[in-house]
Design a protein around this motif. Structure first.
Motif, PDB file in Angstrom:
ATOM      1  N   VAL A 174       0.832  -1.207   0.000  1.00 37.02           N
ATOM      2  CA  VAL A 174       0.000   0.000   0.000  1.00 37.02           C
ATOM      3  C   VAL A 174       0.867   1.258   0.000  1.00 37.02           C
ATOM      4  N   ASP A 175       1.824   1.361   0.927  1.00 36.89           N
ATOM      5  CA  ASP A 175       2.666   2.563   1.005  1.00 36.89           C
ATOM      6  C   ASP A 175       3.968   2.212   1.725  1.00 36.89           C
ATOM      7  N   PRO A 176       4.916   1.580   1.034  1.00 29.91           N
ATOM      8  CA  PRO A 176       6.164   1.181   1.705  1.00 29.91           C
ATOM      9  C   PRO A 176       6.978   2.349   2.226  1.00 29.91           C
ATOM     10  N   GLU A 177       6.826   3.529   1.628  1.00 27.66           N
ATOM     11  CA  GLU A 177       7.558   4.704   2.117  1.00 27.66           C
ATOM     12  C   GLU A 177       7.145   5.065   3.540  1.00 27.66           C
ATOM     13  N   LYS A 178       5.932   4.721   3.913  1.00 27.47           N
ATOM     14  CA  LYS A 178       5.432   4.982   5.261  1.00 27.47           C
ATOM     15  C   LYS A 178       5.298   3.695   6.067  1.00 27.47           C
ATOM     16  N   ASP A 179       6.021   2.664   5.655  1.00 28.04           N
ATOM     17  CA  ASP A 179       6.036   1.374   6.347  1.00 28.04           C
ATOM     18  C   ASP A 179       4.651   0.737   6.433  1.00 28.04           C
ATOM     19  N   ASN A 180       3.806   1.005   5.442  1.00 26.13           N
ATOM     20  CA  ASN A 180       2.513   0.332   5.352  1.00 26.13           C
ATOM     21  C   ASN A 180       2.664  -0.816   4.350  1.00 26.13           C
ATOM     22  N   TYR A 181       2.836  -2.018   4.878  1.00 26.99           N
ATOM     23  CA  TYR A 181       3.133  -3.164   4.030  1.00 26.99           C
ATOM     24  C   TYR A 181       1.925  -4.074   3.836  1.00 26.99           C
ATOM     25  N   ARG A 182       0.724  -3.512   3.990  1.00 23.02           N
ATOM     26  CA  ARG A 182      -0.461  -4.240   3.577  1.00 23.02           C
ATOM     27  C   ARG A 182      -0.478  -4.346   2.058  1.00 23.02           C
ATOM     28  N   LEU A 183      -1.286  -5.258   1.545  1.00 19.77           N
ATOM     29  CA  LEU A 183      -1.285  -5.538   0.116  1.00 19.77           C
ATOM     30  C   LEU A 183      -2.376  -4.748  -0.595  1.00 19.77           C
ATOM     31  N   LYS A 184      -2.028  -4.166  -1.745  1.00 16.42           N
ATOM     32  CA  LYS A 184      -3.026  -3.540  -2.594  1.00 16.42           C
ATOM     33  C   LYS A 184      -3.850  -4.613  -3.299  1.00 16.42           C
ATOM     34  N   ALA A 185      -5.075  -4.242  -3.682  1.00 15.98           N
ATOM     35  CA  ALA A 185      -5.848  -5.121  -4.554  1.00 15.98           C
ATOM     36  C   ALA A 185      -5.042  -5.395  -5.821  1.00 15.98           C
ATOM     37  N   GLY A 186      -5.042  -6.639  -6.255  1.00 15.23           N
ATOM     38  CA  GLY A 186      -4.269  -7.021  -7.435  1.00 15.23           C
ATOM     39  C   GLY A 186      -2.876  -7.514  -7.130  1.00 15.23           C
ATOM     40  N   SER A 187      -2.475  -7.514  -5.868  1.00 16.78           N
ATOM     41  CA  SER A 187      -1.151  -8.018  -5.507  1.00 16.78           C
ATOM     42  C   SER A 187      -1.031  -9.507  -5.827  1.00 16.78           C
ATOM     43  N   PRO A 188       0.104  -9.942  -6.394  1.00 19.19           N
ATOM     44  CA  PRO A 188       0.295 -11.374  -6.653  1.00 19.19           C
ATOM     45  C   PRO A 188       0.403 -12.200  -5.381  1.00 19.19           C
ATOM     46  N   ALA A 189       0.597 -11.533  -4.237  1.00 21.54           N
ATOM     47  CA  ALA A 189       0.670 -12.258  -2.967  1.00 21.54           C
ATOM     48  C   ALA A 189      -0.712 -12.646  -2.449  1.00 21.54           C
ATOM     49  N   ILE A 190      -1.778 -11.980  -2.929  1.00 19.47           N
ATOM     50  CA  ILE A 190      -3.135 -12.328  -2.519  1.00 19.47           C
ATOM     51  C   ILE A 190      -3.509 -13.673  -3.132  1.00 19.47           C
ATOM     52  N   ASP A 191      -3.886 -14.629  -2.295  1.00 16.93           N
ATOM     53  CA  ASP A 191      -4.205 -15.998  -2.727  1.00 16.93           C
ATOM     54  C   ASP A 191      -3.003 -16.674  -3.386  1.00 16.93           C
ATOM     55  N   GLY A 192      -1.786 -16.184  -3.115  1.00 14.70           N
ATOM     56  CA  GLY A 192      -0.597 -16.721  -3.770  1.00 14.70           C
ATOM     57  C   GLY A 192       0.150 -17.756  -2.963  1.00 14.70           C
ATOM     58  N   GLY A 193      -0.271 -18.028  -1.710  1.00  9.28           N
ATOM     59  CA  GLY A 193       0.447 -18.955  -0.847  1.00  9.28           C
ATOM     60  C   GLY A 193       0.075 -20.405  -1.097  1.00  9.28           C
TER      61      GLY A 193
END
Length: 284
Positions: A174-193
């Protein structure tokens, strides 16, 4: 931690220590002499490793580990289950396994922006992880050997990384510059495990998409529930052939559509209007 410790370390913020955030001792014997469960912590900005598990066994799950001055997670003996962590921007490897005979279980994690490698584990043991931009590789092409080797400390190639079901892709934080490491919609990590049901997501939010495991600290069975602030409507993004003539068959695609909340979405095509006498119809 001293020898023969048995600790539960859950839900803490551990930051800005001169040594490791969590340390299991620096002179292990021939087998682990401490055991721990480390879950749902934020571990950052420590003067050595985020977690120095030199002589410990147990579980490291759903932790956010970033900007430590050594490895994110340092392992000598193990065995350890390292599952659903987000490990970022550490001064050495995201995961550094120093004993060539140690094989921790490493699954459903995200390792990104680490200085030396994402995962460095000579004996393997890692599957279904996402790695990205480790060893200053940027958004490199996983079809090239130099890209793969730098992500895995030299222990993988283009073919083996596919067999281990690890992926090299931008996790879309979402915002790595502000240490927000939640996933945006469309991230390949969503359902990727790992699709095994025992790793399924349980809490939505912070998990997104379907029940299949979301890689990183906000997915899986042990992530902490969060309150949803409303429910946003999905956004349709339709791709189609822009040049066509009467009688041509047109192909439409909605695969780039997203849900802002990361929820699973489905599609239903309807032909709402057409000219009088037209025989146009939708073929699904």
């Amino acid at each position: 931690m001293e020898k023969d410790s048995n600790l539960t370390i859950h839900g803490n913020t551990i930051t800005d220590n001169s040594f490791a955030g969590i340390s299991a001792g620096d002179k292990p014997a021939n087998k682990p002499n401490s055991q721990f469960s480390v879950q749902n912590n934020t571990i950052s900005l420590n003067g050595k490793a985020g977690i120095d598990a030199s002589s410990a066994s147990g579980k490291i799950a759903n932790n956010l580990i970033f900007k430590n001055a050594d490895a994110g997670i340092r392992v000598i003996i193990g065995p350890l289950d390292i599952i659903n962590n987000t490990v970022l921007d550490n001064a050495r490897a995201g995961l550094n396994v120093l004993n060539p005979n140690t094989q921790p279980t490493v699954k459903n994690n995200i390792f990104a922006f680490n200085d030396e490698a994402g995962i460095r584990s000579p004996k393997g043991g890692y599957t279904h992880n996402l790695v990205f931009d480790n060893n200053i590789t940027g958004d490199c092409n996983p079809d090239y050997l130099w890209c793969v080797k730098n992500q895995f400390g030299g222990y993988e190639d283009e073919d083996s990384v596919v067999k281990t079901k690890n992926i090299i892709a931008d996790p879309l934080f979402v915002d790595p510059e502000k240490d927000n490491y939640r996933l945006k919609a469309g991230s390949p990590a969503i359902d990727g495990g790992d699709p095994d049901k025992k790793f399924n997501d349980v809490n939505f939010l912070p998990s997104l998409g379907l029940d299949i495991n979301d890689m990183g600290a906000y997915g899986g069975p042990f992530t902490l529930p969060e309150k949803r602030n409303g429910n946003n409507a999905p956004k349709a993004r339709i791709a189609f052939d822009e040049t066509a003539y009467v009688g041509d068959r047109l192909k439409f695609a909605g695969l780039n559509s997203i849900d802002p909340d990361g929820d699973a979405i489905s599609y239903n095509w309807v032909l709402e209007t057409k000219p009088a006498g037209s025989k146009a119809k939708i073929k699904k």
